[in-house]
Write a protein that holds these residues in place. Sequence first.
Motif, PDB file in Angstrom:
ATOM      1  N   THR A 183      19.997   5.653 -25.901  1.00 27.95           N
ATOM      2  CA  THR A 183      20.357   4.568 -26.830  1.00 27.95           C
ATOM      3  C   THR A 183      19.656   3.263 -26.474  1.00 27.95           C
ATOM      4  O   THR A 183      20.132   2.187 -26.814  1.00 27.95           O
ATOM      5  CB  THR A 183      21.879   4.341 -26.823  1.00 27.95           C
TER       6      THR A 183
ATOM      7  N   ASN B 288      26.795  -1.777 -32.343  1.00 28.34           N
ATOM      8  CA  ASN B 288      27.509  -0.905 -31.408  1.00 28.34           C
ATOM      9  C   ASN B 288      28.164  -1.752 -30.321  1.00 28.34           C
ATOM     10  O   ASN B 288      27.735  -1.739 -29.156  1.00 28.34           O
ATOM     11  CB  ASN B 288      26.536   0.102 -30.782  1.00 28.34           C
TER      12      ASN B 288
ATOM     13  N   SER C 160      21.743   4.146 -21.772  1.00 29.57           N
ATOM     14  CA  SER C 160      21.386   2.942 -22.523  1.00 29.57           C
ATOM     15  C   SER C 160      20.100   2.307 -21.999  1.00 29.57           C
ATOM     16  O   SER C 160      19.613   1.339 -22.570  1.00 29.57           O
ATOM     17  CB  SER C 160      22.510   1.909 -22.466  1.00 29.57           C
TER      18      SER C 160
ATOM     19  N   LEU D 204      29.307   4.929 -27.182  1.00 24.20           N
ATOM     20  CA  LEU D 204      27.980   5.432 -27.498  1.00 24.20           C
ATOM     21  C   LEU D 204      27.835   6.891 -27.088  1.00 24.20           C
ATOM     22  O   LEU D 204      28.464   7.346 -26.137  1.00 24.20           O
ATOM     23  CB  LEU D 204      26.907   4.595 -26.794  1.00 24.20           C
TER      24      LEU D 204
ATOM     25  N   LEU E  15      19.091   0.659 -29.383  1.00 17.38           N
ATOM     26  CA  LEU E  15      20.147   0.336 -30.329  1.00 17.38           C
ATOM     27  C   LEU E  15      20.601  -1.115 -30.184  1.00 17.38           C
ATOM     28  O   LEU E  15      20.632  -1.669 -29.084  1.00 17.38           O
ATOM     29  CB  LEU E  15      21.342   1.261 -30.145  1.00 17.38           C
TER      30      LEU E  15
ATOM     31  N   ALA F 104      15.263   5.847 -24.121  1.00 18.28           N
ATOM     32  CA  ALA F 104      15.374   6.512 -25.417  1.00 18.28           C
ATOM     33  C   ALA F 104      14.131   7.366 -25.631  1.00 18.28           C
ATOM     34  O   ALA F 104      13.006   6.910 -25.396  1.00 18.28           O
ATOM     35  CB  ALA F 104      15.510   5.499 -26.552  1.00 18.28           C
TER      36      ALA F 104
ATOM     37  N   TRP G 200      21.850  11.836 -30.473  1.00 15.85           N
ATOM     38  CA  TRP G 200      22.231  11.482 -31.840  1.00 15.85           C
ATOM     39  C   TRP G 200      21.035  11.668 -32.775  1.00 15.85           C
ATOM     40  O   TRP G 200      19.882  11.682 -32.360  1.00 15.85           O
ATOM     41  CB  TRP G 200      22.761  10.053 -31.907  1.00 15.85           C
TER      42      TRP G 200
ATOM     43  N   ASN H  67      26.687   6.982 -33.147  1.00 17.06           N
ATOM     44  CA  ASN H  67      26.169   5.624 -32.970  1.00 17.06           C
ATOM     45  C   ASN H  67      25.869   4.991 -34.336  1.00 17.06           C
ATOM     46  O   ASN H  67      25.956   5.650 -35.369  1.00 17.06           O
ATOM     47  CB  ASN H  67      24.927   5.618 -32.075  1.00 17.06           C
TER      48      ASN H  67
END
Length: 401
Positions: free
Chosen positions: A372, A380, A342, A386, A375, A345, A390, A51
């Motif tokens: 994510t 991105n 997504s 993705l 982010l 997190a 990470w 990412n």
Amino acid sequence: MYSRFASAAPGIALFGACLLWAQPVLCLDLLGGDFQVHGFASLTLVNTSDNNFFGHSDDRISNNFSEVGLNASWRVTPELQVAAEVLSRRAGGTDDGGARLDYGLADWSPLSSEEGRGGVRVGRIKTAYGLYNKTRDVPFTRPSIILPQSIYFERTRNLTVSADGGEIYVERYGEGGILSASFAYGQPQTDSDAAKVALVGLNRPGSLDSGLAPDFQLLYEGAGGTYRLAFTATRLDLHYKPGFGDLLRSGRFELTPLIFSAQYNAECWSLTSEYALRRSSVSNFGPFFYNGTADGRSYYLQGTYRLAPQWEALLRYDAYYADWGDRDGQRFAAATRQPAFSRFARDWTAGLRFDVTPQFMLRVEAHWVDGTGFLAVQDNPNSQSLRRYWDNYMLQASYRF
């Protein structure tokens, strides 16, 4: 990772040498100290295993995170002070480094005594949002290179950092501590693409506008700042106006975060935690957008320890869930075909701060992230590329005067 940062070390060293050479210039005081000018500059290198964060950082070094600010304050009379700050900030695809007025206000406090004070602020005022928002622009005042993303999003920073309007505040001093309250009413900053992209995605031809936003905070400091307790409530009402050929309709975002904050400060260590309830509503965008309501939750627990007068270590766990009723994001993924991860997190952070001098600071920080959710889509653009797990490594040099 080590070799990548090592290759960038000469640049950091040169940056630090220039700052150390300039360190005798501490600040500019005029009019007997009633007029002061201060400033700061920072450069951060970022490397991620997957990412992108603050630019193209996936398996490479990104230097697209920098901050340069100049602020001034003038005590016109004992009751009236004016202050302003111009900031240039680069943050990957969310901020291009253009100079802007971060805040600019007049502070009038006609009520002032040994028992407390009260007054009003007008102009572009800093938003009371949790414990760190009013001072988040200066790297030295943050506990880490980036603040906990569960509370203080970088991708929508301008929406909450300040607003154009007014604020009423009162402070009460007593043997038990300091009790302060503030109520602000103003127009959030929606004049940049960063906020629009975070809410409706890339390449949307429409525009984003906002109604006046209320903001209330109650803060108590006891035992000379040993502990701090705060409650913050605000409300954002954002309206999307479709552009030519837009697939979206005139939609509306409503967000009502409630933030509970607590901090304990001992001689060598500090413990901080904040918990946010986020009620959000997305409506009237039409069939090509994800409409609905969600009860989000986010929180962090953070500890810092002063190893020596110039050294400080940090450990933090940070968690964000866009919808507490869909914590794993599966319902969202089924409706949108976007990655389920997504919508959340979870971030373990470890960091180390070294104050080389009172004006020059070095920081190193590592993040191990699951999800994510925080982010930026600008960095991105392809959500299908993705990765759920990470790592993020950051190295920062900062100077102030």
